[in-house]
Scaffold this motif. Structure first.
Motif, PDB file in Angstrom:
ATOM      1  N   ARG A  78     -34.702  -9.664  40.590  1.00  0.00           N
ATOM      2  CA  ARG A  78     -34.426  -9.155  39.241  1.00  0.00           C
ATOM      3  C   ARG A  78     -33.907 -10.262  38.335  1.00  0.00           C
ATOM      4  N   ARG A  79     -33.161 -11.204  38.899  1.00  0.00           N
ATOM      5  CA  ARG A  79     -32.565 -12.271  38.102  1.00  0.00           C
ATOM      6  C   ARG A  79     -33.501 -13.464  37.909  1.00  0.00           C
ATOM      7  N   ALA A  80     -34.689 -13.410  38.518  1.00  0.00           N
ATOM      8  CA  ALA A  80     -35.611 -14.554  38.450  1.00  0.00           C
ATOM      9  C   ALA A  80     -35.953 -14.975  37.026  1.00  0.00           C
ATOM     10  N   PRO A  81     -36.240 -14.039  36.102  1.00  0.00           N
ATOM     11  CA  PRO A  81     -36.557 -14.479  34.734  1.00  0.00           C
ATOM     12  C   PRO A  81     -35.432 -15.261  34.065  1.00  0.00           C
ATOM     13  N   GLU A  82     -34.186 -14.946  34.408  1.00  0.00           N
ATOM     14  CA  GLU A  82     -33.053 -15.649  33.822  1.00  0.00           C
ATOM     15  C   GLU A  82     -33.018 -17.120  34.268  1.00  0.00           C
ATOM     16  N   ARG A  83     -33.556 -17.387  35.444  1.00  0.00           N
ATOM     17  CA  ARG A  83     -33.500 -18.734  36.007  1.00  0.00           C
ATOM     18  C   ARG A  83     -34.689 -19.586  35.588  1.00  0.00           C
ATOM     19  N   ARG A  84     -35.691 -18.982  34.995  1.00  0.00           N
ATOM     20  CA  ARG A  84     -36.946 -19.685  34.770  1.00  0.00           C
ATOM     21  C   ARG A  84     -36.777 -20.904  33.857  1.00  0.00           C
ATOM     22  N   ALA A  85     -36.073 -20.748  32.742  1.00  0.00           N
ATOM     23  CA  ALA A  85     -35.901 -21.870  31.811  1.00  0.00           C
ATOM     24  C   ALA A  85     -35.161 -23.022  32.476  1.00  0.00           C
ATOM     25  N   ALA A  86     -34.124 -22.702  33.258  1.00  0.00           N
ATOM     26  CA  ALA A  86     -33.357 -23.741  33.939  1.00  0.00           C
ATOM     27  C   ALA A  86     -34.215 -24.469  34.967  1.00  0.00           C
ATOM     28  N   LEU A  87     -35.054 -23.725  35.686  1.00  0.00           N
ATOM     29  CA  LEU A  87     -35.929 -24.337  36.674  1.00  0.00           C
ATOM     30  C   LEU A  87     -36.962 -25.241  36.012  1.00  0.00           C
ATOM     31  N   ARG A  88     -37.507 -24.795  34.896  1.00  0.00           N
ATOM     32  CA  ARG A  88     -38.491 -25.599  34.166  1.00  0.00           C
ATOM     33  C   ARG A  88     -37.876 -26.935  33.731  1.00  0.00           C
ATOM     34  N   ALA A 109     -35.263 -28.400  35.091  1.00  0.00           N
ATOM     35  CA  ALA A 109     -34.925 -29.196  36.272  1.00  0.00           C
ATOM     36  C   ALA A 109     -36.155 -29.894  36.838  1.00  0.00           C
ATOM     37  N   GLN A 110     -37.274 -29.200  36.900  1.00  0.00           N
ATOM     38  CA  GLN A 110     -38.470 -29.823  37.472  1.00  0.00           C
ATOM     39  C   GLN A 110     -38.996 -30.939  36.579  1.00  0.00           C
ATOM     40  N   ALA A 111     -38.859 -30.771  35.263  1.00  0.00           N
ATOM     41  CA  ALA A 111     -39.311 -31.815  34.341  1.00  0.00           C
ATOM     42  C   ALA A 111     -38.470 -33.080  34.473  1.00  0.00           C
ATOM     43  N   ALA A 112     -37.235 -32.928  34.956  1.00  0.00           N
ATOM     44  CA  ALA A 112     -36.326 -34.069  35.075  1.00  0.00           C
ATOM     45  C   ALA A 112     -36.462 -34.812  36.403  1.00  0.00           C
ATOM     46  N   LEU A 113     -37.278 -34.306  37.315  1.00  0.00           N
ATOM     47  CA  LEU A 113     -37.443 -34.971  38.603  1.00  0.00           C
ATOM     48  C   LEU A 113     -38.071 -36.357  38.408  1.00  0.00           C
ATOM     49  N   ALA A 114     -37.535 -37.358  39.068  1.00  0.00           N
ATOM     50  CA  ALA A 114     -38.075 -38.715  38.947  1.00  0.00           C
ATOM     51  C   ALA A 114     -39.407 -38.853  39.674  1.00  0.00           C
ATOM     52  N   TYR A 115     -39.545 -38.153  40.766  1.00  0.00           N
ATOM     53  CA  TYR A 115     -40.748 -38.226  41.601  1.00  0.00           C
ATOM     54  C   TYR A 115     -41.438 -36.866  41.535  1.00  0.00           C
ATOM     55  N   ARG A 116     -42.638 -36.829  40.987  1.00  0.00           N
ATOM     56  CA  ARG A 116     -43.341 -35.566  40.775  1.00  0.00           C
ATOM     57  C   ARG A 116     -44.757 -35.661  41.358  1.00  0.00           C
ATOM     58  N   PRO A 117     -44.868 -35.641  42.677  1.00  0.00           N
ATOM     59  CA  PRO A 117     -46.185 -35.762  43.297  1.00  0.00           C
ATOM     60  C   PRO A 117     -47.027 -34.508  43.076  1.00  0.00           C
ATOM     61  N   PRO A 176     -41.970 -17.473  45.699  1.00  0.00           N
ATOM     62  CA  PRO A 176     -41.130 -17.325  44.506  1.00  0.00           C
ATOM     63  C   PRO A 176     -41.320 -18.499  43.553  1.00  0.00           C
ATOM     64  N   GLN A 177     -40.859 -18.330  42.324  1.00  0.00           N
ATOM     65  CA  GLN A 177     -41.115 -19.319  41.277  1.00  0.00           C
ATOM     66  C   GLN A 177     -40.501 -20.689  41.561  1.00  0.00           C
ATOM     67  N   ASP A 178     -39.478 -20.739  42.402  1.00  0.00           N
ATOM     68  CA  ASP A 178     -38.823 -22.020  42.684  1.00  0.00           C
ATOM     69  C   ASP A 178     -39.336 -22.700  43.954  1.00  0.00           C
ATOM     70  N   ALA A 179     -40.371 -22.127  44.586  1.00  0.00           N
ATOM     71  CA  ALA A 179     -40.800 -22.605  45.900  1.00  0.00           C
ATOM     72  C   ALA A 179     -41.175 -24.085  45.894  1.00  0.00           C
ATOM     73  N   LEU A 180     -42.141 -24.465  45.082  1.00  0.00           N
ATOM     74  CA  LEU A 180     -42.584 -25.863  45.078  1.00  0.00           C
ATOM     75  C   LEU A 180     -41.503 -26.781  44.519  1.00  0.00           C
ATOM     76  N   TYR A 181     -40.746 -26.295  43.543  1.00  0.00           N
ATOM     77  CA  TYR A 181     -39.665 -27.113  42.982  1.00  0.00           C
ATOM     78  C   TYR A 181     -38.656 -27.490  44.063  1.00  0.00           C
TER      79      TYR A 181
END
Length: 316
Positions: free
Chosen positions: A56-66, A68-76, A172-177
Motif C-alpha cells: 500500500r505504501r509503495a506509491p509513496e516510495r516511488r519518487a524517492a526510489l527514482r 536514488a537510482q538516478a544517483a547511482l554511480a554505476y548503472r549497468p 516489486p518496484q525496488d527489485a532491480l534498484y
C-alpha cells in the motif's frame, strides 16, 4: 537490512541457534526454547497484513526510489530473461508490468515465447514490444521447453547482467534498484540474490523465504538462492547458459555451474520477488511437476563429477 518484521526469524538462523544451544545446554532446554520461539513467530495472517501494508505504501516510495537510482554511480544494463509459454493473459501482463514499473530504469526485458498454442500470447508480447523499445521479443518457431526458451531470451540480451523471471510472477518496484545498489558497493560481484515470498490466487503474499548469506555447501542441498538474482552475463555465457535435459531444475543446474567459476556472490536480505503459487506450479507444490526432483538430482550428480568428488545424491 532485513525487513524489521522478519529480522532474525529465518529458519536457517533458528537451526544454527538451536544447534549451538543443544551443545551448550542439552535437548530438553532446546525443546523449550524452540517452543518459545515458535509461539512468538508471526502467523500467516500477520505476515499478509504486513506485506499488504508495504504494498500500500509503495506509491509513496516511488519518487524517492527514482531519485536514488538516478544517483547511482554505476548503472549497468540489466537484461531480464523471461521464457513464456501459454501464460494466462492477466498473469503475463502483470509480470511484464512489474518490470515496466521498476524504479531502476536501465533494463531490458527479453521475452522468448516457446511456440505457445494460444495466439493471444504472441499478440500481448508484440503489443509490449511496440510500446517500449526496452522490450525485446523472440517468437520461437518450435517448442523446446524452458531451458531452450531461456537460451533464446539470453540470445536477445545485451546487458552486463542477467536476471531470471518466470512468466507469471511479480517483482516489486525496488527489485532491480536494490540489486544494483549492492553492486555499487562492490562492482566486482558476479552474482547477487535476494529473499522472496509467494503470492496466491487472491493476490495475498505469504510464505516468505528469508535466506542465509552465500553458502556453496547449502546450495548443494537445495536451490536456495532462486529468485531474485542477477548474474554477470559474460560468465553466464562462458559456462554455456542453460542446459536442455534439466527442465524444472535448469536454474539450479545453471547456478551450480556458474558458482564453480566464482565466489564473488552476495545476498541482499530483502524480499524482491513474488512467486505465484498456482495449482500445478512448483511454488504451490513439488508434486505438480514430477520431473523437477530428478532433474535436480542429475544436476548435483554432474557437479560431483565436474568437481572430482565421490558421493551419491539422494532425495531426503
Amino acid at each position: 537490512m532485513l525487513e524489521p518484521f522478519l529480522r532474525g526469524r529465518g529458519p536457517f538462523a533458528l537451526l544454527v541457534k538451536a544447534g549451538r544451544e543443544f551443545v551448550a545446554s542439552g535437548p530438553a532446554h532446546v525443546a523449550r526454547r524452540v517452543f518459545q520461539v515458535l509461539r512468538r513467530m508471526p502467523s500467516r495472517s500477520a505476515y499478509r497484513r504486513w506485506a499488504a501494508e508495504q504494498d500500500r505504501r509503495a506509491p509513496e516510495r516511488r519518487a524517492a526510489l527514482r531519485a536514488a537510482q538516478a544517483a547511482l554511480a554505476y548503472r549497468p544494463l540489466v537484461s531480464v530473461l523471461m521464457p513464456v509459454y501459454n501464460t494466462r493473459e492477466d498473469w503475463l501482463r502483470s509480470a511484464i508490468e512489474s518490470v515496466l514499473a521498476q524504479a531502476y530504469d536501465n533494463w531490458e526485458l527479453c521475452l522468448a515465447d516457446d511456440a505457445s498454442p494460444d495466439l493471444r500470447v504472441r499478440e500481448v508480447l508484440s503489443e509490449y514490444a511496440a510500446r517500449d523499445p526496452r522490450v525485446r521479443v523472440e517468437h520461437r518457431a518450435q517448442g523446446g521447453h524452458i531451458a531452450a526458451a531461456t537460451n533464446s531470451a539470453l540470445a536477445l540480451a545485451t546487458g552486463e547482467f542477467l536476471c531470471l523471471m518466470d512468466h507469471d510472477d511479480l517483482i516489486p518496484q525496488d527489485a532491480l534498484y536494490e540489486l544494483v545498489a549492492r553492486l555499487n558497493q562492490d562492482p566486482a560481484l558476479d552474482m547477487i540474490y535476494s529473499d522472496e515470498d509467494k503470492i496466491d490466487l487472491a493476490g495475498r503474499r505469504d510464505d516468505a523465504a528469508i535466506k542465509p548469506d552465500w553458502s556453496p555447501e547449502y546450495l548443494e542441498s537445495c536451490m536456495y538462492t532462486a529468485h531474485l538474482a542477477i548474474y554477470r552475463a559474460s560468465l553466464a555465457r562462458e559456462v554455456g547458459g542453460f542446459r536442455t535435459g534439466y527442465d524444472g531444475a535448469q536454474d539450479y543446474d545453471f547456478v551450480l555451474r556458474f558458482t564453480e567459476h566464482t565466489n564473488r556472490v552476495a545476498h541482499v536480505p530483502r524480499i524482491l520477488y513474488h512467486w505465484r503459487a498456482v495449482p500445478g506450479s512448483t511454488a504451490a507444490s513439488m508434486d505438480g511437476k514430477g520431473y523437477v526432483v530428478p532433474s535436480g538430482v542429475r544436476a548435483l550428480q554432474d557437479r560431483l563429477a565436474r568437481t572430482g568428488r565421490t558421493g551419491t545424491v539422494a532425495q531426503s
